[in-house]
Design an enzyme around this catalytic site. Structure first.
Site, PDB file in Angstrom:
ATOM      1  N   ARG A 111     -10.028  -0.161   0.970  1.00 33.45           N
ATOM      2  CA  ARG A 111      -9.189   0.687   0.115  1.00 33.45           C
ATOM      3  C   ARG A 111      -8.179   1.378   1.019  1.00 33.45           C
ATOM      4  O   ARG A 111      -8.169   1.176   2.224  1.00 33.45           O
ATOM      5  CB  ARG A 111     -10.014   1.646  -0.763  1.00 33.45           C
ATOM      6  CG  ARG A 111     -11.359   2.067  -0.280  1.00 33.45           C
ATOM      7  CD  ARG A 111     -11.325   2.890   0.954  1.00 33.45           C
ATOM      8  NE  ARG A 111     -10.396   3.992   0.846  1.00 33.45           N
ATOM      9  CZ  ARG A 111      -9.829   4.622   1.845  1.00 33.45           C
ATOM     10  NH1 ARG A 111     -10.079   4.252   3.093  1.00 33.45           N
ATOM     11  NH2 ARG A 111      -8.994   5.612   1.675  1.00 33.45           N
ATOM     12  N   GLY A 112      -7.356   2.257   0.425  1.00 34.92           N
ATOM     13  CA  GLY A 112      -6.287   2.902   1.199  1.00 34.92           C
ATOM     14  C   GLY A 112      -5.040   2.044   1.063  1.00 34.92           C
ATOM     15  O   GLY A 112      -5.078   0.840   1.344  1.00 34.92           O
ATOM     16  N   ALA A 113      -3.940   2.707   0.648  1.00 34.54           N
ATOM     17  CA  ALA A 113      -2.746   1.936   0.270  1.00 34.54           C
ATOM     18  C   ALA A 113      -2.269   0.924   1.327  1.00 34.54           C
ATOM     19  O   ALA A 113      -2.130  -0.272   1.021  1.00 34.54           O
ATOM     20  CB  ALA A 113      -1.635   2.896  -0.121  1.00 34.54           C
ATOM     21  N   ARG A 141      -5.295  -3.746  -8.168  1.00 42.76           N
ATOM     22  CA  ARG A 141      -5.203  -2.281  -8.351  1.00 42.76           C
ATOM     23  C   ARG A 141      -3.738  -1.930  -8.621  1.00 42.76           C
ATOM     24  O   ARG A 141      -2.854  -2.493  -7.973  1.00 42.76           O
ATOM     25  CB  ARG A 141      -5.716  -1.531  -7.115  1.00 42.76           C
ATOM     26  CG  ARG A 141      -7.227  -1.639  -6.923  1.00 42.76           C
ATOM     27  CD  ARG A 141      -7.724  -0.723  -5.832  1.00 42.76           C
ATOM     28  NE  ARG A 141      -7.820   0.666  -6.277  1.00 42.76           N
ATOM     29  CZ  ARG A 141      -8.142   1.673  -5.462  1.00 42.76           C
ATOM     30  NH1 ARG A 141      -8.383   1.443  -4.178  1.00 42.76           N
ATOM     31  NH2 ARG A 141      -8.224   2.899  -5.911  1.00 42.76           N
ATOM     32  N   GLN A 174     -14.560   9.338  -0.404  1.00 41.14           N
ATOM     33  CA  GLN A 174     -13.877   8.791   0.779  1.00 41.14           C
ATOM     34  C   GLN A 174     -13.784   9.827   1.901  1.00 41.14           C
ATOM     35  O   GLN A 174     -13.830   9.490   3.078  1.00 41.14           O
ATOM     36  CB  GLN A 174     -12.458   8.314   0.423  1.00 41.14           C
ATOM     37  CG  GLN A 174     -12.394   7.099  -0.477  1.00 41.14           C
ATOM     38  CD  GLN A 174     -12.310   7.487  -1.941  1.00 41.14           C
ATOM     39  OE1 GLN A 174     -12.829   8.505  -2.376  1.00 41.14           O
ATOM     40  NE2 GLN A 174     -11.662   6.662  -2.732  1.00 41.14           N
ATOM     41  N   ASP A 215       0.000   6.876  -2.167  1.00 40.19           N
ATOM     42  CA  ASP A 215      -0.095   5.495  -2.673  1.00 40.19           C
ATOM     43  C   ASP A 215       1.236   5.000  -3.209  1.00 40.19           C
ATOM     44  O   ASP A 215       1.551   3.824  -3.123  1.00 40.19           O
ATOM     45  CB  ASP A 215      -1.185   5.397  -3.731  1.00 40.19           C
ATOM     46  CG  ASP A 215      -2.549   5.370  -3.069  1.00 40.19           C
ATOM     47  OD1 ASP A 215      -2.962   6.422  -2.553  1.00 40.19           O
ATOM     48  OD2 ASP A 215      -3.157   4.296  -3.001  1.00 40.19           O
TER      49      ASP A 215
HETATM   50  O1  MRU Z   1      -8.840   4.864  -3.985  1.00 37.68           O
HETATM   51  P1  MRU Z   1      -8.454   4.765  -2.542  1.00 37.68           P
HETATM   52  O2  MRU Z   1      -9.576   5.066  -1.601  1.00 37.68           O
HETATM   53  O3  MRU Z   1      -7.742   3.475  -2.223  1.00 37.68           O
HETATM   54  O4  MRU Z   1      -7.378   5.917  -2.399  1.00 37.68           O
HETATM   55  C1  MRU Z   1      -6.836   6.140  -1.138  1.00 37.68           C
HETATM   56  C2  MRU Z   1      -5.925   7.263  -1.122  1.00 37.68           C
HETATM   57  O5  MRU Z   1      -5.584   7.863  -2.108  1.00 37.68           O
HETATM   58  C3  MRU Z   1      -5.339   7.584   0.175  1.00 37.68           C
HETATM   59  O6  MRU Z   1      -5.158   8.958   0.298  1.00 37.68           O
HETATM   60  C4  MRU Z   1      -4.005   6.876   0.206  1.00 37.68           C
HETATM   61  O7  MRU Z   1      -4.137   5.514   0.026  1.00 37.68           O
HETATM   62  C5  MRU Z   1      -3.272   7.215   1.411  1.00 37.68           C
HETATM   63  S1  MRU Z   1      -3.333   5.927   2.523  1.00 37.68           S
HETATM   64  C6  MRU Z   1      -3.341   6.215   4.043  1.00 37.68           C
END
Ligand code: MRU
Length: 390
Positions: free
Chosen positions: A81-83, A124, A240, A281
């Site tokens: 996960r994480g953008a 997603r 997270q 994101d």
């Molecule tokens: O649902 P997730 O874990 O993918 O959400 C991640 C986030 O919201 C992060 O803060 C975001 O992607 C920033 S990335 C460095």
């Protein structure tokens, strides 16, 4: 243009380029941090391997994907996960999928790759990096097809296409690694000595292929001796912050503590937090920013306590097609993640649940956005455009 305004513009550009040069020079230094966290994704044909973040911090285990369907499932199920990482993973997914296709013609190839791109893009909805990466690879594929379609379709030419796409996917990953290091250098310069900071969700190495966005800034500042203390908010429902950011801070030896989300106001007031840093994101053209649910309330807290609220995000997060944050699609995830913590049910059966995974922070609450092109401050459409084009 008369002489003086022209001189001013050139001087401004000179300062920008010099500053960028200094930040890039810090890149090598920042890269050392990468070694502390296990690799998030490995492109190892016949598979792409993803570090299973659902099992962290207890277990280091990699999930294998050999096509677009399996990669999309890994993204959807939060294996990763994480953008920025979602974008890199999707790029690898598109490339590995191509390797195992058996197209019979150029037309057939086009059909199959379009299907793979659509599957990946449905995994997603909120992180722009996913769409950026898949569209970039698909465009590369289309250009290749257009250039070669007058030649007969054979194995040799197909192998050349695979190599072209794999190289582009690796380039996306390399750009992500580099941009996190540059953003960390820019961001750490904004923090004062003895900073007490707070971050939300996980915007660390685990959310990228590099050293992270907001957490990258904190770890880089820590290396410079600027961080007195860092707080990670747990980030219900998926935790997270608790599972990933708290672990990263421990690994990087950042003096830190984990707090529950509802402790933020109290901690900011009593522990004198002097900056909040988050990732993003998707950012609309006016600077409204979608990030993990709970970010918006932290921005309001920052305003109330008169402390800076920084968003750290690479350029592929900025969506100029969307005028404001109202147009950003907010992912609604399943109720299971709210009702259960791991396998433990914590709410009654039959309870109604809402689960928006992101919220939108208005640009007016954001002190600055830090990209690999520098610092956007104040946050407004003009400055965003200027940063994108610089
Ligand atoms: O649902 P997730 O874990 O993918 O959400 C991640 C986030 O919201 C992060 O803060 C975001 O992607 C920033 S990335 C460095």
């Amino acid at each position: 243009m008369t002489f003086f305004p022209a001189l001013f513009v050139n001087l401004k550009l000179l300062v920008i380029y010099f500053y960028r040069f200094c930040c890039t020079a810090e890149l090598l230094n920042c890269r050392a941090i990468l070694t502390m966290i296990p690799k998030r994704a490995l492109y190892k044909p016949p598979f792409v391997k993803f570090l299973d973040q659902r099992l962290l911090p207890d277990k280091i285990f990699y999930v294998k994907a050999k096509n677009a369907v399996q990669t999309a499932k890994a993204i959807k199920d939060m294996v990763l996960r994480g953008a920025p990482l979602i974008g890199c993973a999707a790029a690898f997914g598109y490339a590995i999928d191509l390797r195992f296709k058996k197209p019979s013609s150029w037309n057939n190839l086009l059909k199959q790759t379009k299907k793979a791109a659509d599957i990946l893009k449905k995994s997603r909805p909120t992180a722009l990096a996913l769409f950026y990466a898949v569209d970039r690879l698909h465009k590369k594929n289309l250009n290749f097809i257009n250039e070669h379609k007058n030649k007969p379709f054979d194995k040799k030419i197909y192998a050349k296409l695979i190599k072209t796409i794999e190289d582009e996917a690796k380039k996306i990953t390399k750009e992500d690694i580099d941009s996190t290091a540059v953003m960390s250098a820019y961001g750490s310069k904004l923090l004062k000595k003895n900073s007490i900071v707070l971050t939300h969700c996980n915007a660390g190495a685990l959310a990228t292929m590099g050293m992270g966005t907001a957490v990258g800034v904190i770890t880089a500042a820590h290396k410079k001796g600027k961080i007195k203390y860092a707080y990670a908010s747990e980030t219900r429902p998926y935790l997270q912050g608790a599972r990933l950011t708290a672990w990263e801070f421990l690994k990087e030896k950042v003096p830190s503590a984990l707090i529950c989300d509802n402790m933020a106001a109290h901690i900011i007031k009593t522990r004198k937090v002097n900056a909040i840093l988050v990732g993003a994101d998707r950012i609309a053209a006016n600077g409204d920013t979608a990030n993990k649910i709970g970010t918006y309330s932290l921005a309001i807290l920052a305003k109330h306590h008169k402390i800076p609220f920084y968003v750290v995000a690479p350029i592929p997060t900025i969506d100029l097609k969307l005028k404001t944050g109202k147009e950003i699609e907010i992912e609604e995830r399943g109720e299971k993640e709210v009702v259960f913590i791991k396998t433990q049910r914590i709410a009654p059966k039959g309870v109604k649940v809402r689960h928006p995974a992101f919220d939108v922070t208005p640009a007016s609450l954001i002190t600055a956005i830090i990209t690999e092109n520098g610092v956007i401050k104040p946050v407004n459409p003009k400055n965003i455009l200027e940063n994108l084009n610089s």
